[in-house]
Enzyme design. Sequence first.
Site, PDB file in Angstrom:
ATOM      1  N   HIS A  78      81.820 -15.631  98.375  1.00 28.47           N
ATOM      2  CA  HIS A  78      80.568 -15.029  97.878  1.00 28.47           C
ATOM      3  C   HIS A  78      79.341 -15.859  98.223  1.00 28.47           C
ATOM      4  CE1 HIS A  78      83.664 -13.230  95.259  1.00 28.47           C
ATOM      5  NE2 HIS A  78      82.886 -12.159  95.307  1.00 28.47           N
ATOM      6  N   GLU A  84      83.075 -21.250  92.955  1.00 27.89           N
ATOM      7  CA  GLU A  84      83.067 -21.517  94.402  1.00 27.89           C
ATOM      8  C   GLU A  84      82.411 -22.865  94.718  1.00 27.89           C
ATOM      9  OE1 GLU A  84      81.840 -18.077  96.659  1.00 27.89           O
ATOM     10  OE2 GLU A  84      83.478 -16.858  95.836  1.00 27.89           O
ATOM     11  N   ARG A 112      66.347  -5.876  71.460  1.00 23.72           N
ATOM     12  CA  ARG A 112      65.071  -5.299  71.926  1.00 23.72           C
ATOM     13  C   ARG A 112      65.083  -3.788  71.654  1.00 23.72           C
ATOM     14  NH1 ARG A 112      64.998  -9.761  75.746  1.00 23.72           N
ATOM     15  NH2 ARG A 112      62.863 -10.541  75.894  1.00 23.72           N
ATOM     16  N   ARG A 158      59.821 -14.300  70.902  1.00 23.35           N
ATOM     17  CA  ARG A 158      60.367 -13.103  70.304  1.00 23.35           C
ATOM     18  C   ARG A 158      59.969 -12.904  68.845  1.00 23.35           C
ATOM     19  NH1 ARG A 158      64.521 -10.561  72.082  1.00 23.35           N
ATOM     20  NH2 ARG A 158      63.694  -9.073  70.586  1.00 23.35           N
TER      21      ARG A 158
HETATM   22  N1  URA Z   1      65.517 -14.482  79.536  1.00 22.85           N
HETATM   23  C1  URA Z   1      66.193 -13.866  78.542  1.00 22.85           C
HETATM   24  O1  URA Z   1      67.415 -13.748  78.587  1.00 22.85           O
HETATM   25  N2  URA Z   1      65.478 -13.401  77.484  1.00 22.85           N
HETATM   26  C2  URA Z   1      64.143 -13.486  77.407  1.00 22.85           C
HETATM   27  O2  URA Z   1      63.563 -13.009  76.440  1.00 22.85           O
HETATM   28  C3  URA Z   1      63.455 -14.132  78.474  1.00 22.85           C
HETATM   29  C4  URA Z   1      64.170 -14.629  79.524  1.00 22.85           C
END
Ligand code: URA
Length: 258
Positions: A6, A80, A168, A223
């Site tokens: 790969h 790998e 989300r 977040r």
């Molecule tokens: N990467 C992620 O997995 N989540 C985020 O909110 C930002 C970058």
Amino acid sequence: MKSVYHLHLTDEQIEGAKIALLPGDPARVEKIARTAPLERPRFLASKREYTTWLSYIGQTPVLTTSTGIGGPSTAIAVEELAQLGVRIFMRVGTTGAIQPAINLGDVVITTGAVRLDGASTHYAPIEYPAVADYEIVRALIQAARKLQIPYHVGITCSSDTFYPGQERYDTFSGYVPRHLQGSLEEWRRLNVLNYEMEAATLFVMCNALGLRAGCVAGVAAQRTRSESVALDQLQMSEENAIRVAAKAVEILIQSGLG
Ligand code: URA
């Protein structure tokens, strides 16, 4: 001569490299390979999500290979590279912070990861811990201090999905399955620092295989304030994580690893 499918690489091409930096994004590989103290960067190979460059710190070769997003493609890259002789793996990525005191552009240095992935279960049962290598964690902390880049050290949640697994709602369906509803707040209350998508797989497989692994990620989403990646800050987040990772590799080499 040993070649791997790969990554489209041979052991001769990597010139005895024992250390690899692992971004997710192939577009970030050249940038990392050119970041001081890495020098003499050279393109080696590109296939699918896997792009590899070789650089040097002094006389020590250092690879940068992209893993693509998530555990399954990361596991292929690590497998790998290990077949070619790499023993130290340092993920350098981006992340979403879930603690309010962590700012965009800061970096998170992961000590251990919540295994919200599937790939790590193919290497060890779920009771097995996803922990970073102590010496790599220490080198990353030293690097962040030297560079005066704000950093946080602790537990990361590694999710197989960017959307439901990281709770989300700003999505096509707007729905998060019930078992994941409230999960961000639960991880936050359990003092998890951030979400990303590769550390758990990387840590479990490296520990299970007798390899060393670490992870540093630049905070690209906050977040507790927004579900979105902050595009205006993304470059700074990436650059901070890359600078810390490159410096940490130098520290590891100076301490006799690599
Ligand atoms: N990467 C992620 O997995 N989540 C985020 O909110 C930002 C970058």
